[in-house]
Design a protein around this motif. Sequence first.
Motif, PDB file in Angstrom:
ATOM      1  N   ASP A 137       0.827  -1.198   0.000  1.00 57.37           N
ATOM      2  CA  ASP A 137       0.000   0.000   0.000  1.00 57.37           C
ATOM      3  C   ASP A 137       0.861   1.248   0.000  1.00 57.37           C
ATOM      4  O   ASP A 137       0.529   2.245  -0.630  1.00 57.37           O
ATOM      5  CB  ASP A 137      -0.897  -0.001   1.250  1.00 57.37           C
TER       6      ASP A 137
ATOM      7  N   ARG B 241       2.310   2.259  -3.466  1.00 61.38           N
ATOM      8  CA  ARG B 241       1.240   2.804  -4.309  1.00 61.38           C
ATOM      9  C   ARG B 241       0.826   4.191  -3.862  1.00 61.38           C
ATOM     10  O   ARG B 241       0.626   5.098  -4.663  1.00 61.38           O
ATOM     11  CB  ARG B 241       0.003   1.908  -4.217  1.00 61.38           C
ATOM     12  N   MET B 242       0.673   4.351  -2.528  1.00 62.33           N
ATOM     13  CA  MET B 242       0.187   5.634  -2.029  1.00 62.33           C
ATOM     14  C   MET B 242       1.189   6.737  -2.337  1.00 62.33           C
ATOM     15  O   MET B 242       0.815   7.822  -2.796  1.00 62.33           O
ATOM     16  CB  MET B 242      -0.079   5.562  -0.534  1.00 62.33           C
TER      17      MET B 242
ATOM     18  N   THR C 131       1.006   7.662  -5.987  1.00 63.10           N
ATOM     19  CA  THR C 131      -0.185   8.452  -6.324  1.00 63.10           C
ATOM     20  C   THR C 131      -0.043   9.885  -5.813  1.00 63.10           C
ATOM     21  O   THR C 131      -0.362  10.848  -6.516  1.00 63.10           O
ATOM     22  CB  THR C 131      -1.444   7.799  -5.733  1.00 63.10           C
TER      23      THR C 131
ATOM     24  N   ASN D  96       1.836   1.378 -10.053  1.00 65.29           N
ATOM     25  CA  ASN D  96       0.540   0.707  -9.897  1.00 65.29           C
ATOM     26  C   ASN D  96       0.512  -0.640 -10.607  1.00 65.29           C
ATOM     27  O   ASN D  96      -0.241  -1.534 -10.235  1.00 65.29           O
ATOM     28  CB  ASN D  96      -0.594   1.574 -10.438  1.00 65.29           C
TER      29      ASN D  96
END
Lengths: 305, 305, 305
Positions: free
Chosen positions: B85, B88-89, B92, B278
């Motif tokens: 996570d 990805r975070m 982003t 991603n």
Amino acid sequence: MLARLVGGATEQLGARLGSGAAGVVQSALGNLPELFIALFALHAGLANVVQAALVGSILGNSVLVLGLAFVVGGLRHGMQRFDSDRARMVSTLTLLAAATMAVPTFARAYHAPAAAHTHTLSLICAGVLLALFVLTLPSFLRSRGNEEHAPPRWSVALTATVLGAAGVGAAFTSDWFVSALTPAIHSLHMSQEFAGLVIVAIAGNAVENVVGIQLAARNRPDFAISVIVNSSLQVALALTPVLVFVSLAFSTHLTLVFPTLLALVLLIVAILGAVIVNDGRSTWQEGAVLVGFYVVIASSFWWGT
Amino acid sequence: MLARLVGGATEQLGARLGSGAAGVVQSALGNLPELFIALFALHAGLANVVQAALVGSILGNSVLVLGLAFVVGGLRHGMQRFDSDRARMVSTLTLLAAATMAVPTFARAYHAPAAAHTHTLSLICAGVLLALFVLTLPSFLRSRGNEEHAPPRWSVALTATVLGAAGVGAAFTSDWFVSALTPAIHSLHMSQEFAGLVIVAIAGNAVENVVGIQLAARNRPDFAISVIVNSSLQVALALTPVLVFVSLAFSTHLTLVFPTLLALVLLIVAILGAVIVNDGRSTWQEGAVLVGFYVVIASSFWWGT
Amino acid sequence: MLARLVGGATEQLGARLGSGAAGVVQSALGNLPELFIALFALHAGLANVVQAALVGSILGNSVLVLGLAFVVGGLRHGMQRFDSDRARMVSTLTLLAAATMAVPTFARAYHAPAAAHTHTLSLICAGVLLALFVLTLPSFLRSRGNEEHAPPRWSVALTATVLGAAGVGAAFTSDWFVSALTPAIHSLHMSQEFAGLVIVAIAGNAVENVVGIQLAARNRPDFAISVIVNSSLQVALALTPVLVFVSLAFSTHLTLVFPTLLALVLLIVAILGAVIVNDGRSTWQEGAVLVGFYVVIASSFWWGT
């Protein structure tokens, strides 16, 4: 408020008619204020306000409201996960539809031979979008079937009356809103683009916006994202081409040849939206940066000529 | 070298104070060389070198170093998977922050009314970025808690002395670096943009770069990507707005109105970075194409006016 | 037709030599019509048709054919899922390679100092792409090993004869095609860009296009997407740089400095392609919107100067 009343009436309709048919009505009514405002604004010759409002609806939904939903959901429930096929599909469709919407502007800006034919290209683009809407509409109605609805509490007559009254009310409110807009633009020294992109877009999407944020607060991120991004999709696939064709009957025509920055923002926002939703996780930090991004974009359009 | 010493001292600090607080110090010190170089360069009136260096830091991290990490990791361990996570975070957030950073440039280039107000818009954008950094900082410190640290081997006094000395050393090195830069630019006939984008950016990010590639080589792709992309995020959220505001005290102001190609590269790189992370898998072929992409972009900026 | 015959012969070769070696031949022969058409067109001085055809091959594969495959697969089998590492990797590589291909154009359009050196930059870019192709080729051959092949039914001599004849046939057909193209462009009043982007691109990719859609119809979405996106990747990594270098021997040189809109379309399409494939699901609605997007882009290039 009007928006909430329409929402309530639609839910009642859904409980009575089944969620498929209710989906049509909800979509149509949820976009009714936007449609009326845009029509009155076009009638008043404010085509650039309407163009900005179309992009602003997608920007508002896919950036501001999605950001607020992430903030509210994230602060209450920590990292939220959403991996439903529906949320992903709607976000991919929105990306594609928004990219299609942006093509005529890029053709005008970057391809000299097309510049003389942008009106034709704009109509082709609107035709393609509308055809896609008509083609995909039936399947969307069916796939909505698994939403939950409370049993009906209102009678058929009451529901019909409320919805009819709401339609008339939306028309009157929109008329008042547009007639109040021009003096407000002048007294606040904001540009017409800002008025469309921010003010009209937020006013016109009130229903979906509130619903989306509420769903995120109730820890239903998949449904929240579907509602929010679906609203963007309807703007690109339905509202935009309908307005282009209806405006042919007006003295001010609406084209899909936007100011370049608007089309660029539209494309960037659609890409960001798809990446964020495909990512499958949201945190309040992500939401906060989305809201910050919205503030900077909105600021860019503050100044008028 | 200096960079390695700072890294060692920070790790010692982490073992002593807990990884949360060490995270702050590590972030701050990891960006110290960049900050000093940028300040000296701004003092020397090289605002366009600093602009290029900010974009170059993100480009260097998210393309060159990520590419090298994929190549090294892929050749040693085959296809690497990373699905955390956190990775990805961070990617982003970096996409969103970099996109925000690029807005003032696009507003100048594509929206005539905003062109006269780009300085104001640049300050608004820097303010938003800094506010986002301050808001999200506490949560980042906490979420760093699960990194591993060896037990402390250095005494408090030694650690403090090393860090203090490193700060002074970084300042002196940066001063020397910047004063050596201008003659080097002239004798090698490279443009100021190339100097900033490639030379300054790589020099200023030495620590994170080496660490990221080492982690990939040790088959810890999730951690490697977090470190590499996090470095890009700090440039966008912290270093950039700090420099904008500090430069107000200088005769040469730094604005976020970049040359158009720089802003475009920034946006493209941020999108590619997010898509690649991603994607969740890396191979050395992907790394090789990333490095090739870096070479072509760097070449584009070689020629000066 | 010729394309089908080559496909059959390659399959026979694969059954005999092993799928690795067959992969090389298949790739090379699949691109043979494109290569011949491009060479004859360059010889006829139609450099802008070839530029448009290169972008059009990627656009045709990653938008039109992918869209048709989604429509056919979705209507027959409902939502299709594809999550193979190979499909994702190929789409990420294609994104990176296409973005690299677009850099010289953006440098010309948005960075004044580079504008005088675009020919050099174009050669650097082509060199990097070709180097990446040569570097990654061996690994692609190996990873193709798990495709299925029927046992050989043709003799070695027959296979070799068919392939040799097909090569000669492709050359003759391409010559005829190109010589018929110029009058057709004039009589239909379409632009050279449209001829390249749509007509040449679709004609040159017939084999992969049919195969990709057939695989989707047979509910093998992972393999279909690999074939379709792989075709885009080969255009960017192999066909493009080969044509750039071969054209140096011609009077009309091919550069990677495209008309701006072509490069923008290339970049957008590559990003959309990667997002759609990383998404991991396809529906016929997604396919329909992809086809609509293709129609609007193709329309933009219809008008000539």
